[in-house]
Design a protein around this motif. Structure first.
Motif, short mmCIF file in Angstrom:
data_model
loop_
_atom_site.label_atom_id
_atom_site.label_comp_id
_atom_site.label_asym_id
_atom_site.label_seq_id
_atom_site.Cartn_x
_atom_site.Cartn_y
_atom_site.Cartn_z
N ARG A 357 0.81 -1.22 0.00
CA ARG A 357 0.00 0.00 0.00
C ARG A 357 0.85 1.28 0.00
NH1 ARG A 357 -4.17 -3.10 -1.46
NH2 ARG A 357 -4.56 -4.74 0.08
N GLN A 358 2.13 1.16 -0.19
CA GLN A 358 3.01 2.32 -0.19
C GLN A 358 3.12 2.90 -1.60
OE1 GLN A 358 7.13 1.55 0.85
NE2 GLN A 358 7.45 3.62 1.61
N SER A 359 3.44 4.19 -1.69
CA SER A 359 3.64 4.85 -2.97
C SER A 359 5.02 5.48 -3.03
CB SER A 359 2.58 5.93 -3.20
OG SER A 359 1.28 5.37 -3.32
N LYS A 360 5.57 5.56 -4.24
CA LYS A 360 6.84 6.21 -4.50
C LYS A 360 6.66 7.20 -5.64
CE LYS A 360 9.42 3.67 -1.66
NZ LYS A 360 10.22 4.23 -0.54
N GLN A 361 7.28 8.37 -5.52
CA GLN A 361 7.16 9.38 -6.57
C GLN A 361 8.45 9.53 -7.35
OE1 GLN A 361 5.62 13.07 -4.78
NE2 GLN A 361 3.64 12.54 -5.68
N PHE A 362 8.28 9.85 -8.63
CA PHE A 362 9.41 10.12 -9.53
C PHE A 362 9.07 11.39 -10.31
CE2 PHE A 362 8.66 5.46 -9.40
CZ PHE A 362 9.68 5.14 -8.52
N GLN A 363 9.91 12.41 -10.17
CA GLN A 363 9.66 13.69 -10.82
C GLN A 363 10.87 14.08 -11.64
OE1 GLN A 363 8.85 15.62 -7.03
NE2 GLN A 363 6.70 15.88 -7.59
N ILE A 364 10.64 14.35 -12.94
CA ILE A 364 11.71 14.70 -13.86
C ILE A 364 11.25 15.89 -14.69
CG2 ILE A 364 13.32 13.83 -15.60
CD1 ILE A 364 11.12 11.30 -14.06
N ARG A 365 12.16 16.82 -14.94
CA ARG A 365 11.83 17.99 -15.74
C ARG A 365 12.76 18.06 -16.95
NH1 ARG A 365 8.75 22.43 -15.24
NH2 ARG A 365 9.35 24.28 -16.41
N TYR A 366 12.18 18.32 -18.13
CA TYR A 366 12.92 18.42 -19.38
C TYR A 366 12.80 19.84 -19.91
CZ TYR A 366 12.67 13.34 -19.16
OH TYR A 366 12.77 12.03 -18.75
N SER A 367 13.92 20.45 -20.28
CA SER A 367 13.90 21.84 -20.75
C SER A 367 14.80 21.99 -21.97
CB SER A 367 14.41 22.79 -19.66
OG SER A 367 13.62 22.70 -18.49
#
Length: 404
Positions: A357-367
């Motif tokens: 029931r756990q969550s993990k986040q992945f955040q990536i930004r492209y410029s």
């Protein structure tokens, strides 16, 4: 504000303004697929950069039935493929394209791909995107692990989204969010869901991915994630360079070891070069944010990929500077893990566990870095993160693959 902090702020703003957004269901397992088109003018939005979003369906060949969502934010044009893991097919600003020319010309429907084919390399038969999600049960090279054949880079890139929604904020800056849900499920094996989100703004030359992996099962489960981000000309050329704040770098295998002295510099298209890969452990700032850059020889044009090392602690640099027809491309790949088969990565501590029931986040930004000033600014940020700290150049691979 660093690129990743801007991403977090943008994500928070999007969530807070959800109640004040135009919401559309583009695809759903409970409804028949229909083409869709909306523009800023239709919404009554007066903005200096008019925008539009279109859903279309491809026909013919192995791309039959593939859905594409095209987002034109007035400065950048993006194409996302819900049928293929919500991957980003391409992005462009004017005549400048972020992407590459794969020998795979069609946007291949996963129904026509056998991942177990070619000794576990069947994934390559659909590989042509700008950003390809890899994971989430495993990533890396094909091979056996605990009696099971793991195919190249997992299943995520070939999982059709079961629901796709569009959200456009009703107030400036009118953030555009495209969201999809992927389900990686197998009886007795895995019960993952991945809530994907792509966010951009009218007039922006950047976009962000904000993904949430959830283990819906009743037991802890290993997971891995890697974001295969692929670029070619006009950024990639002879003398092009890669920059990052680097804590450690090592060759992936013996072939890469031979070119270690020039690991941050690129060749032009080179017949029979094939590929080399380098394992990178990046430095980050006090918040865990880091930045990587690919720029042309003159330093007048580039792309930046920003991410957080608390979510994605390692990075793979894939240099496929073979001929143009073979696929002249480089991959900037933040991940939880390198590209070794999973069985080799447990001893490296790169096979994390996600609790029930756990969550993990992945955040990536492209410029897009459209000029020398933008490139220099990002390089200065990289230098600031490095902050004079030493880079360990490890001369030998982390894993002995000689017995494979």
């Amino acid at each position: 504000m660093t690129p990743l902090r801007l991403l977090v702020a943008l994500s928070a703003f999007t969530a807070a303004s959800h109640a004040m957004a135009w919401d559309y269901v583009l695809l759903d397992t409970d409804k028949a697929a229909q083409d869709f088109h909306i523009t800023s003018a239709q919404l009554g939005v007066k903005t200096a950069k008019p925008f539009s979003v279109t859903l279309r369906t491809l026909h013919g060949g192995r791309q039959e039935g593939v859905s594409i969502v095209d987002i034109d934010n007035g400065a950048m044009k993006l194409s996302v493929v819900p049928t293929r893991g919500m991957n980003v097919l391409q992005a462009s600003v004017g005549t400048v394209r972020m992407g590459w020319d794969s020998p795979v010309k069609e946007v291949v429907n996963p129904a026509f791909i056998e991942l177990n084919g070619r000794g576990g390399l069947g994934w390559l038969e659909g590989f042509n995107e700008l950003v390809t999600r890899c994971g989430y049960e495993w990533v890396g090279h094909p091979g056996m692990d605990n009696g099971e054949l793991l195919t190249l880079h997992g299943r995520a890139a070939n999982i059709p989204a079961n629901k796709v929604t569009l959200h456009i904020d009703e107030k400036p800056p009118y953030a555009i969010s495209l969201r999809g849900e992927l389900k990686e499920q197998a009886f007795k094996k895995v019960d993952f869901s991945v809530a994907t989100e792509l966010v951009t703004e009218p007039g922006s030359v950047s976009f962000a991915l904000n993904d949430t992996l959830t283990n819906n099962g009743d037991y802890p489960k290993e997971y891995q994630a890697l974001y295969h981000s692929n670029f070619s000309t006009p950024f990639l050329e002879e003398g092009a360079k890669f920059a990052a704040p680097v804590k450690q770098v090592s060759p992936f295998n013996d072939k890469a070891k031979a070119d270690l002295a020039d690991w941050q510099t690129y060749r032009g298209p080179t017949r029979d070069y094939d590929e080399t890969v380098y394992n990178v452990v990046p430095y980050a700032d006090t918040q865990g944010d880091t930045l990587t850059v690919l720029h042309n020889k003159a330093g007048s044009l580039g792309v930046a990929v920003g991410f957080n090392t608390r979510q994605l602690p390692v990075f793979s640099l894939w240099k496929n500077t073979d001929t143009q027809g073979q696929g002249y491309v480089t991959g900037l790949e933040p991940g939880t893990s390198f590209s070794y088969n999973r069985r080799y990565q447990r001893p490296l501590g790169l096979v994390p566990t996600i609790e029930a029931r756990q969550s993990k986040q992945f955040q990536i930004r492209y410029s897009l870095l459209a000029d020398k000033a933008a490139v220099d600014k990002s390089l200065a940020e990289i230098s600031q993160i490095q902050n004079g700290r030493q880079t360990e150049v490890r001369p030998t691979p982390l894993v002995d693959l000689s017995q494979e």
